[in-house]
Write a protein that holds these residues in place. Structure first.
Motif, PDB file in Angstrom:
ATOM      1  N   ASP A 186     -46.175  17.961 -21.779  1.00 19.82           N
ATOM      2  CA  ASP A 186     -46.771  18.224 -22.834  1.00 19.82           C
ATOM      3  C   ASP A 186     -48.199  17.977 -22.837  1.00 19.82           C
ATOM      4  O   ASP A 186     -48.846  17.258 -23.845  1.00 19.82           O
ATOM      5  N   LEU A 187     -49.139  18.478 -21.595  1.00 18.10           N
ATOM      6  CA  LEU A 187     -50.505  18.092 -21.461  1.00 18.10           C
ATOM      7  C   LEU A 187     -51.349  18.891 -22.355  1.00 18.10           C
ATOM      8  O   LEU A 187     -52.570  18.464 -22.416  1.00 18.10           O
ATOM      9  N   ASP A 188     -50.890  19.971 -22.977  1.00 17.97           N
ATOM     10  CA  ASP A 188     -51.752  20.400 -23.796  1.00 17.97           C
ATOM     11  C   ASP A 188     -51.761  20.113 -25.509  1.00 17.97           C
ATOM     12  O   ASP A 188     -52.237  20.415 -26.461  1.00 17.97           O
ATOM     13  N   ALA A 189     -50.879  18.796 -25.536  1.00 14.64           N
ATOM     14  CA  ALA A 189     -51.052  18.308 -26.819  1.00 14.64           C
ATOM     15  C   ALA A 189     -52.336  17.668 -27.240  1.00 14.64           C
ATOM     16  O   ALA A 189     -53.247  17.239 -26.306  1.00 14.64           O
ATOM     17  N   ASP A 190     -52.676  17.708 -28.541  1.00 12.09           N
ATOM     18  CA  ASP A 190     -54.131  17.256 -28.778  1.00 12.09           C
ATOM     19  C   ASP A 190     -53.785  15.991 -29.875  1.00 12.09           C
ATOM     20  O   ASP A 190     -53.547  16.275 -31.102  1.00 12.09           O
ATOM     21  N   PRO A 191     -53.707  14.814 -29.472  1.00 14.76           N
ATOM     22  CA  PRO A 191     -53.572  13.503 -30.072  1.00 14.76           C
ATOM     23  C   PRO A 191     -54.421  13.391 -31.248  1.00 14.76           C
ATOM     24  O   PRO A 191     -53.866  12.992 -32.475  1.00 14.76           O
ATOM     25  N   ALA A 192     -55.644  13.907 -31.240  1.00 17.66           N
ATOM     26  CA  ALA A 192     -56.548  13.892 -32.214  1.00 17.66           C
ATOM     27  C   ALA A 192     -56.186  14.797 -33.422  1.00 17.66           C
ATOM     28  O   ALA A 192     -56.140  14.364 -34.708  1.00 17.66           O
ATOM     29  N   ALA A 193     -55.708  15.933 -33.142  1.00 16.89           N
ATOM     30  CA  ALA A 193     -55.233  16.954 -34.338  1.00 16.89           C
ATOM     31  C   ALA A 193     -54.064  16.251 -34.720  1.00 16.89           C
ATOM     32  O   ALA A 193     -53.720  16.516 -35.986  1.00 16.89           O
ATOM     33  N   GLN A 194     -53.005  15.557 -34.033  1.00 19.21           N
ATOM     34  CA  GLN A 194     -51.751  15.171 -34.849  1.00 19.21           C
ATOM     35  C   GLN A 194     -52.198  14.086 -35.791  1.00 19.21           C
ATOM     36  O   GLN A 194     -51.750  13.925 -36.911  1.00 19.21           O
ATOM     37  N   LEU A 195     -53.298  13.188 -35.276  1.00 18.28           N
ATOM     38  CA  LEU A 195     -53.776  12.030 -36.239  1.00 18.28           C
ATOM     39  C   LEU A 195     -54.181  12.574 -37.579  1.00 18.28           C
ATOM     40  O   LEU A 195     -54.022  12.161 -38.569  1.00 18.28           O
ATOM     41  N   ARG A 196     -55.056  13.639 -37.432  1.00 18.04           N
ATOM     42  CA  ARG A 196     -55.492  14.458 -38.590  1.00 18.04           C
ATOM     43  C   ARG A 196     -54.567  14.778 -39.493  1.00 18.04           C
ATOM     44  O   ARG A 196     -54.562  14.753 -40.716  1.00 18.04           O
ATOM     45  N   ALA A 197     -53.502  15.443 -38.841  1.00 17.51           N
ATOM     46  CA  ALA A 197     -52.481  16.151 -39.638  1.00 17.51           C
ATOM     47  C   ALA A 197     -51.406  15.036 -40.505  1.00 17.51           C
ATOM     48  O   ALA A 197     -50.945  15.668 -41.291  1.00 17.51           O
ATOM     49  N   TRP A 198     -51.283  13.887 -39.628  1.00 15.31           N
ATOM     50  CA  TRP A 198     -50.591  12.839 -39.991  1.00 15.31           C
ATOM     51  C   TRP A 198     -51.320  11.698 -40.905  1.00 15.31           C
ATOM     52  O   TRP A 198     -50.695  10.737 -41.321  1.00 15.31           O
ATOM     53  N   GLY A 199     -52.594  11.786 -40.634  1.00 15.06           N
ATOM     54  CA  GLY A 199     -53.372  10.839 -41.164  1.00 15.06           C
ATOM     55  C   GLY A 199     -53.197  10.167 -42.414  1.00 15.06           C
ATOM     56  O   GLY A 199     -53.043   8.974 -42.683  1.00 15.06           O
ATOM     57  N   HIS A 200     -52.851  10.944 -43.542  1.00 13.31           N
ATOM     58  CA  HIS A 200     -52.619  10.330 -44.875  1.00 13.31           C
ATOM     59  C   HIS A 200     -51.013  10.373 -45.198  1.00 13.31           C
ATOM     60  O   HIS A 200     -50.628  10.022 -46.315  1.00 13.31           O
ATOM     61  N   ASP A 201     -50.218  10.678 -44.158  1.00 11.60           N
ATOM     62  CA  ASP A 201     -48.741  10.377 -44.252  1.00 11.60           C
ATOM     63  C   ASP A 201     -48.423   9.022 -44.285  1.00 11.60           C
ATOM     64  O   ASP A 201     -48.676   8.240 -43.469  1.00 11.60           O
TER      65      ASP A 201
END
Length: 300
Positions: free
Chosen positions: A84-99
Motif C-alpha cells: 500500500d505504498l501509494d497511500a497518503d497518510p496526510a490525506a487520511q488524517l484530513r479526511a478523518w481529522g474531525h471524526d
C-alpha cells in the motif's frame, strides 16, 4: 540482484506492517526479520517463473532487492500494491481529522497501511482457510496447502500453488491433507476451480463483477469477500463490517450499523479497518503496536 528505492509518502507504520506479515508468513515461502525490518519471499512472475525478492521497511523509505530482468517493472508494481505504498497518510488524517472515533486513532498511529498479498489467489485461498478459526490455525491450514500443492523450488523452498494445482486435488484429499472440515475443503476447491476456469482475480479488473462471482461460490460470504477485496483486489474502500473485532472497536451492535458508521470514512474505509484492528490489538496487548485481523472474531 538490484536494489531500488521505492517512493513512499511518510510515515510508513513499520511495526504494524511487520506484525501482519509475520503472523501470515508461510515457512518455505516467507521470512520476516522484525529486528531489521526485512521481508524475504518468493514471487511468481507473469511468465510463471518464481524469483526471490527482499524488502527493507523504514518509516520514510522502502528498499527492494529484486532480480535484474524484463520483469523489474512488474515486481515493483506488485510490491507497491502489496504494501500500500501509494497511500497518503496526510490525506487520511484530513479526511478523518474531525471524526470522534477514527481521528484520534490515526493521529496516534499514522501511516498504517492496508498490507495485502502479492498473489490474489493466495489471498483468496488463505482467507477461506481462515474462516471461523484463529490466525494461527488459518496459517497452519495454509502451510499444509503450500506443502501439498505448492511449487517446489531449486533452493528447497516453495511458492504458493496456482488455482489449477489446487483444483486438481479431489475434495476428500484436500480435507484430509489440510485437516479442515468438508465444507471448508469444498469452498476452497470451488474457488480454485472457478479461477482455473476463468474467474479473473485482478485488482485492475471489474471489481463489481468479481465480487458478484465470488459471492456466488459456496461458502463465501460478506466477511470473506470484504477481506479478499481489501487485501487481494486492492479495493481501498472495502470494509469488513462483519468482523466482530471491528464492530467492537466501533462500539456498534451489528453489521448494518457498522456499515452506516463506516460510510463517513469513505474512500479510505480499508485503511480505517486496519486502524481499528491496530487499536483493538494494542489495547489487548497493553499498548503494543500490533496489527492483525483477529481470526477468532470472523463471520460469514
Amino acid at each position: 540482484m538490484r536494489t531500488v528505492e521505492l517512493p513512499v509518502t511518510p510515515p510508513f507504520a513499520v511495526a504494524e506492517a511487520l506484525t501482519i506479515l509475520t503472523v501470515h508468513a508461510l515457512p518455505g515461502q516467507d521470512a520476516v526479520d522484525a529486528a531489521t525490518g526485512t521481508v524475504r519471499r518468493w514471487l511468481r512472475l507473469p511468465d510463471d517463473t518464481a524469483v526471490p525478492i527482499e524488502v527493507r521497511l523504514a518509516t520514510d523509505r522502502i528498499r527492494l532487492v529484486q532480480p535484474v530482468g524484463r520483469h523489474e517493472g512488474d515486481v515493483q508494481r506488485l510490491v507497491r500494491r502489496w504494501l500500500d505504498l501509494d497511500a497518503d497518510p496526510a490525506a487520511q488524517l484530513r479526511a478523518w481529522g474531525h471524526d470522534p472515533l477514527l481521528g484520534p486513532l490515526a493521529e496516534h498511529r499514522p501511516g498504517v497501511r492496508v498490507v495485502g498479498y502479492l498473489d490474489v489467489f493466495e489471498c483468496a485461498a488463505t482467507t477461506v482457510l481462515g474462516q471461523q478459526v484463529s490466525v494461527a490455525a488459518g496459517r497452519t491450514f495454509t502451510t499444509r496447502l503450500l506443502d501439498r500443492c505448492g511449487q517446489a523450488l531449486p533452493s528447497g523452498g516453495r511458492i504458493f500453488p496456482t488455482a489449477p494445482a489446487v483444483a486438481a486435488v479431489p475434495v476428500d484429499e484436500l480435507r484430509a491433507a489440510l485437516g479442515v472440515t468438508g465444507a471448508r475443503a469444498r469452498t476452497l476447491s470451488s474457488l480454485a476451480a472457478a479461477v482455473a476456469h476463468g474467474l479473473v482475480l485482478d485488482p485492475d479488473g471489474d471489481l463489481t463483477a468479481t465480487r458478484r462471482e465470488l459471492l456466488a461460490l459456496p461458502g463465501i460470504g460478506p466477511w470473506t469477500l470484504d477481506l479478499i477485496a481489501m487485501r487481494g483486489l486492492a479495493d481501498r474502500d472495502a470494509f469488513p463490517a462483519g468482523d466482530l473485532v471491528v464492530r467492537r472497536a466501533m462500539g456498534v451492535p451489528d453489521e448494518r450499523a457498522a456499515r452506516t458508521v463506516a460510510a463517513r470514512w469513505s474512500p479510505h474505509r480499508a485503511a480505517a479497518a486496519f486502524q481499528l484492528w491496530a487499536h483493538a490489538l494494542a489495547q489487548r496487548a497493553g499498548g503494543s503496536a500490533a496489527v492483525a485481523p483477529d481470526g477468532t472474531a470472523r463471520s460469514d
